[in-house]
Each structure stands twice: as C-alpha cells, then as structure tokens.
Scaffold this motif. Sequence first.
Motif, PDB file in Angstrom:
ATOM      1  N   ASN A 113      28.759 -93.826  35.879  1.00 40.52           N
ATOM      2  CA  ASN A 113      27.735 -92.688  36.661  1.00 40.52           C
ATOM      3  C   ASN A 113      26.619 -92.763  35.296  1.00 40.52           C
ATOM      4  O   ASN A 113      26.825 -92.722  34.170  1.00 40.52           O
ATOM      5  CB  ASN A 113      28.194 -91.511  36.880  1.00 40.52           C
ATOM      6  N   ALA A 114      25.397 -92.238  35.737  1.00 43.68           N
ATOM      7  CA  ALA A 114      24.152 -91.999  34.658  1.00 43.68           C
ATOM      8  C   ALA A 114      24.662 -90.723  34.138  1.00 43.68           C
ATOM      9  O   ALA A 114      24.527 -89.689  35.034  1.00 43.68           O
ATOM     10  CB  ALA A 114      22.787 -92.229  35.241  1.00 43.68           C
ATOM     11  N   THR A 115      24.804 -90.467  33.040  1.00 46.81           N
ATOM     12  CA  THR A 115      24.886 -89.223  32.169  1.00 46.81           C
ATOM     13  C   THR A 115      23.717 -89.163  31.088  1.00 46.81           C
ATOM     14  O   THR A 115      23.086 -90.222  30.286  1.00 46.81           O
ATOM     15  CB  THR A 115      26.163 -89.159  31.833  1.00 46.81           C
ATOM     16  N   PHE A 116      23.748 -87.919  30.601  1.00 52.13           N
ATOM     17  CA  PHE A 116      22.756 -87.518  29.581  1.00 52.13           C
ATOM     18  C   PHE A 116      23.256 -87.759  28.115  1.00 52.13           C
ATOM     19  O   PHE A 116      24.009 -86.933  27.865  1.00 52.13           O
ATOM     20  CB  PHE A 116      21.944 -86.444  29.661  1.00 52.13           C
ATOM     21  N   ASN A 117      22.747 -88.429  27.279  1.00 52.41           N
ATOM     22  CA  ASN A 117      23.586 -88.685  25.977  1.00 52.41           C
ATOM     23  C   ASN A 117      22.375 -87.779  24.945  1.00 52.41           C
ATOM     24  O   ASN A 117      21.158 -88.450  24.644  1.00 52.41           O
ATOM     25  CB  ASN A 117      23.744 -89.975  25.272  1.00 52.41           C
ATOM     26  N   ALA A 118      22.675 -86.808  24.512  1.00 46.79           N
ATOM     27  CA  ALA A 118      21.654 -85.967  23.922  1.00 46.79           C
ATOM     28  C   ALA A 118      21.444 -86.259  22.701  1.00 46.79           C
ATOM     29  O   ALA A 118      20.245 -86.177  22.027  1.00 46.79           O
ATOM     30  CB  ALA A 118      22.330 -84.362  23.893  1.00 46.79           C
ATOM     31  N   SER A 119      22.569 -86.598  22.028  1.00 44.60           N
ATOM     32  CA  SER A 119      22.422 -87.354  20.625  1.00 44.60           C
ATOM     33  C   SER A 119      21.338 -88.504  20.587  1.00 44.60           C
ATOM     34  O   SER A 119      20.838 -89.208  19.568  1.00 44.60           O
ATOM     35  CB  SER A 119      23.811 -87.799  20.008  1.00 44.60           C
ATOM     36  N   ALA A 120      21.039 -89.358  21.874  1.00 44.57           N
ATOM     37  CA  ALA A 120      20.247 -90.449  21.701  1.00 44.57           C
ATOM     38  C   ALA A 120      18.885 -90.029  21.832  1.00 44.57           C
ATOM     39  O   ALA A 120      18.004 -91.178  21.978  1.00 44.57           O
ATOM     40  CB  ALA A 120      20.762 -91.542  22.798  1.00 44.57           C
ATOM     41  N   SER A 121      18.568 -88.692  22.032  1.00 44.92           N
ATOM     42  CA  SER A 121      17.184 -88.505  22.222  1.00 44.92           C
ATOM     43  C   SER A 121      16.578 -87.797  21.048  1.00 44.92           C
ATOM     44  O   SER A 121      17.062 -86.690  20.790  1.00 44.92           O
ATOM     45  CB  SER A 121      17.017 -87.469  23.572  1.00 44.92           C
ATOM     46  N   SER A 122      15.783 -88.276  20.619  1.00 44.88           N
ATOM     47  CA  SER A 122      14.976 -87.746  19.404  1.00 44.88           C
ATOM     48  C   SER A 122      14.221 -86.240  19.715  1.00 44.88           C
ATOM     49  O   SER A 122      13.782 -85.511  18.777  1.00 44.88           O
ATOM     50  CB  SER A 122      14.026 -88.810  18.840  1.00 44.88           C
ATOM     51  N   THR A 123      13.953 -86.061  20.882  1.00 49.66           N
ATOM     52  CA  THR A 123      13.251 -85.003  21.236  1.00 49.66           C
ATOM     53  C   THR A 123      14.055 -83.799  21.871  1.00 49.66           C
ATOM     54  O   THR A 123      13.568 -82.700  22.379  1.00 49.66           O
ATOM     55  CB  THR A 123      12.229 -85.054  22.290  1.00 49.66           C
ATOM     56  N   HIS A 124      15.469 -83.959  21.879  1.00 49.19           N
ATOM     57  CA  HIS A 124      16.343 -83.120  22.382  1.00 49.19           C
ATOM     58  C   HIS A 124      16.624 -81.719  21.681  1.00 49.19           C
ATOM     59  O   HIS A 124      16.583 -81.832  20.560  1.00 49.19           O
ATOM     60  CB  HIS A 124      17.752 -83.624  22.738  1.00 49.19           C
ATOM     61  N   PHE A 125      16.564 -80.607  22.213  1.00 43.76           N
ATOM     62  CA  PHE A 125      16.771 -79.370  21.635  1.00 43.76           C
ATOM     63  C   PHE A 125      18.116 -78.606  22.476  1.00 43.76           C
ATOM     64  O   PHE A 125      17.633 -78.530  23.549  1.00 43.76           O
ATOM     65  CB  PHE A 125      15.657 -78.406  21.684  1.00 43.76           C
ATOM     66  N   ASP A 126      19.057 -78.277  21.634  1.00 48.53           N
ATOM     67  CA  ASP A 126      20.135 -77.488  22.400  1.00 48.53           C
ATOM     68  C   ASP A 126      19.810 -75.965  22.430  1.00 48.53           C
ATOM     69  O   ASP A 126      19.915 -75.517  21.040  1.00 48.53           O
ATOM     70  CB  ASP A 126      21.405 -77.849  21.715  1.00 48.53           C
ATOM     71  N   ASN A 127      19.506 -75.518  23.425  1.00 50.93           N
ATOM     72  CA  ASN A 127      19.534 -73.891  23.494  1.00 50.93           C
ATOM     73  C   ASN A 127      20.734 -73.166  23.011  1.00 50.93           C
ATOM     74  O   ASN A 127      20.681 -71.911  22.602  1.00 50.93           O
ATOM     75  CB  ASN A 127      18.898 -73.370  24.886  1.00 50.93           C
ATOM     76  N   GLY A 128      21.709 -73.610  23.481  1.00 50.87           N
ATOM     77  CA  GLY A 128      23.218 -72.965  23.062  1.00 50.87           C
ATOM     78  C   GLY A 128      23.607 -72.024  24.112  1.00 50.87           C
ATOM     79  O   GLY A 128      24.795 -71.500  24.051  1.00 50.87           O
ATOM     80  N   THR A 129      22.837 -71.728  25.259  1.00 50.01           N
ATOM     81  CA  THR A 129      23.292 -70.825  26.211  1.00 50.01           C
ATOM     82  C   THR A 129      24.027 -71.501  27.174  1.00 50.01           C
ATOM     83  O   THR A 129      23.780 -72.388  27.790  1.00 50.01           O
ATOM     84  CB  THR A 129      22.073 -70.219  26.872  1.00 50.01           C
ATOM     85  N   ILE A 130      25.371 -70.791  27.218  1.00 46.27           N
ATOM     86  CA  ILE A 130      26.390 -71.526  28.347  1.00 46.27           C
ATOM     87  C   ILE A 130      25.927 -70.791  29.719  1.00 46.27           C
ATOM     88  O   ILE A 130      25.622 -69.523  29.962  1.00 46.27           O
ATOM     89  CB  ILE A 130      27.770 -70.696  28.034  1.00 46.27           C
ATOM     90  N   THR A 131      25.911 -71.742  30.733  1.00 50.40           N
ATOM     91  CA  THR A 131      25.613 -71.375  32.170  1.00 50.40           C
ATOM     92  C   THR A 131      26.398 -72.085  33.340  1.00 50.40           C
ATOM     93  O   THR A 131      27.287 -72.629  32.958  1.00 50.40           O
ATOM     94  CB  THR A 131      24.044 -71.822  32.372  1.00 50.40           C
ATOM     95  N   GLN A 132      26.557 -71.250  34.319  1.00 48.05           N
ATOM     96  CA  GLN A 132      27.474 -71.551  35.408  1.00 48.05           C
ATOM     97  C   GLN A 132      26.316 -72.001  36.558  1.00 48.05           C
ATOM     98  O   GLN A 132      25.471 -71.263  36.878  1.00 48.05           O
ATOM     99  CB  GLN A 132      28.372 -70.572  35.909  1.00 48.05           C
ATOM    100  N   ILE A 133      26.782 -73.043  37.280  1.00 48.26           N
ATOM    101  CA  ILE A 133      25.873 -73.606  38.127  1.00 48.26           C
ATOM    102  C   ILE A 133      26.546 -74.107  39.423  1.00 48.26           C
ATOM    103  O   ILE A 133      27.880 -74.687  39.032  1.00 48.26           O
ATOM    104  CB  ILE A 133      25.093 -74.746  37.629  1.00 48.26           C
TER     105      ILE A 133
END
Length: 431
Positions: A127-147
């Motif tokens: 499945n297609a998943t998002f690799n945050a470490s592979a993106s130079s423009t990614h920013f981790d907000n740090g907020t935990i959410t439930q969806i």
Amino acid sequence: MMISTRILLLASFLIPALAEKFTLPITKTARTIPRIISPFSDQRGRAQKPLNGNFKLSSHAPVNSFSKSHGSPVEEQNFFIYTTNISLGTPPQSFRAVVDLNWADLFVPSSGCYSRSPHPRYCSPGNATFNASASSTHFDNGTITQISYGPFDAYARLSEDVLTFADGLQVPGQVFHDIKYYSWVDRFYTDLFDGVALGLAVEKQWMPGLDRRPTENILPSPFKNMIDNNLLDENMFSVVWPSETQEEGSLVFGSYDEDLLAGGLVSHPLFPEDTTGWQVELESISMVGDSDCGGKKVLVDKSIPGSKAFFMSVMPFIGFPYTIAQSLVHHLYAWESRCGPYMVVDCDEIASLPEVTIGLKGQNVTLKGEDYVQRIGDPLSCRFPEEECAVMFDAVMESENTVILGMPFLKKMMGVFNWDEKTISFGELKK
C-alpha cells in the motif's frame, strides 16, 4: 510595428483573460462483493419500520439513524468508490484518494504505521504510505489526533507538507493526519483506496447527527487552503462523476468545462444563508408513472418548502424523509432481495419505472429508473447467484426537512461549487 503593438494591446483589454483551471481525472473502482447497509444503522431497534406492506424487515434493512463515525460513511459505498490521484511531500509521494464533498481533514497512512486489525492492508508493503523522512518540506507538528473515517478508526500525528495535484497545482503547508496506528479496519473496503480522502468541504463537515455530537480535529481542507493562499482565479471547483456510460470523470479547480454541458447552469444559493456547508434549498419531491389508460399519473407529490438538500459523494443512495421514502418504494412494487439488505425490482422493468423529480428551488431534476436502480451481477456473497436490480433509495430520519442527494443524483449532473458566490450550480451533461 507600432500599429501591430497597439492592436495587440487593445485586444488584451477587449478579450478577457481565461481563468486558469487545474483538472484531475476521477476514476471509479468496482466492489467485488456487494454489501448494502444503510450508513445510518446503529439505532435499528428504535427506528426500523417496513417500507411497504410486503417488505419483511431484515436485521440490516435500510433505516435512518446516525452511525458512530465522525467521518463520512464511505464504508457504505456499495458498488463503486470514486478516487483521484494526489501527492504529498518533496519529492512528491503519490496516493489514490477518495473524493469526498463533505469531508475536510486530509489524512494518509504513515510508512511506519501498524494495526491491531486482522486486515492491516493500509500498513502493508503493497500500500502507498507516507515517508516523512523522505520529504525535504515535511514538518512534524507533534500533536496527537484520533480520527474516524468510514472503514477505519486510527491515531495520528499532525504534519505539514506540500500537497500537489495534476497540472502543477501545489498547496503549501497543508496540515494532515499522519496515521501511525489503526485500531480498527473494515476488511471489505481496504482494496478500494489507499486510506486517503480528498475533502472538498470548506469549513464544517456535515453528516446526519453530527450537530448533536462533538466534532474534533477539524483541519483546513485542501480546498480551504487553496482559498487562503489565493491559488485560484476563482474559488470554485466543478465535478463530473464517472457513470455507466463514461468510465472517467473530472474534478476541476478554478473553473468548469462548458463543452461538457448540454445547456446552461442553474445556480442555487447556499441555504440557509449563514451555512458553510455544501447545501441548498429543496422544495418538493414527486413521482410520475404510467396510468392504466395509457397516459401519465402523479403517484407522489410532496411539497416540502424550506427543506435542505445535502450532497454526499460517498453516499450510494438518495436519502429521503421516512414517509417520502415509504411512498416512493411502495409505488415501485419493490421486494426484499434474497442476497442482501436492500430492495429490488424486476430488471426487465427498469425502462418503465416511474420518474422521480427532485425539486430544488428554481430547478427540477428528473431521475429515470436507470438513474436510481443499480444492477448487481451475480453477487458472489449470495446463495442465489443471479443478477439483481437494487433501488437506491434510503430513509433518513435526521428530520422531515432533510434530503441527502447521493450518487444517483450527482452522477447525472455537472456540479459547480462556488465559494466566492456561495452557490452550487447544476447542469445537464451531453449524452
């Protein structure tokens, strides 16, 4: 040379600049196992009633109550699900996303996600998943959410990155849920999309019962971010959905394709005036069929001025107030399927079924049998494999003045959703 330059300058004033538009193809994915359950099914015991005297109620009969999920009921999309391709990050990482008119939050499965579900497809290597470490423009907000959205419940971290669409449209700083853990996944729907939804709501999302429940983690939708970043010449989008005669549809940001229309568009102001949702005023529902004398006769004629019509692209039915749904199904002489919790009619009689007219304020849209009946070929999950023709009407007890116009209505028309003018416009498509 001077004369030609003056002519060009004059022409630039006389000929208006064409609005830039960004077009995304929409495709439909067929389900392999038909499964029709009302998206409003948690309170069956309190609300169930037969739709006509011959209908024996099954434990999963279409009823009208609110389901637990805060998300749109995508798990109830029965035969097709409608998706488009989007990308996140730099360089772009591609996903197949559900197109949802009433959803706001963008979410993607993380490359490091895991699931307690026995069907962890979204976290599997295929499945297609998002690799945050592979993106130079990614920013981790740090907020935990439930969806919660349709076929899953999950926990995530808020992130920001560049969202990219076809034709070079980029949305900077898009906030999204980077899902780390799935607490529940419905196995029947994991093959239909990559666990991503493209929400087209501007602000508050809507579904039956949501006003009575707390709403959490409402993020700016991608369309809202386009508006806030002044990315479009006109803050609007148009949708033509795939249909039985057209395999591919289109989602256009900033404009619409006039060449696809059989005539003009009819515009409807959002209703009520202070709403931030995609909803308009509805005045009537009627049904006209053949009389015994060879003419036409009115079977149902219900005036409901001041009612609200909501548009839901993940809803396979049209949802009517209970009394109206009861009358419509009664005049179709439908019976309960042997293969699932839905009503069916004789497939050979589709062409002669009554016409149902949705009376929006200022525009009547007529649905023929072919529009509101769905053919199901040899259901694999049934002991009696045979083609069936399901009636795509449901009863919604949100209130007596609420109608949900799902895919039987939407795929018949082009819809133009204009936030600048606070209108929704519909026009007949060319055959």
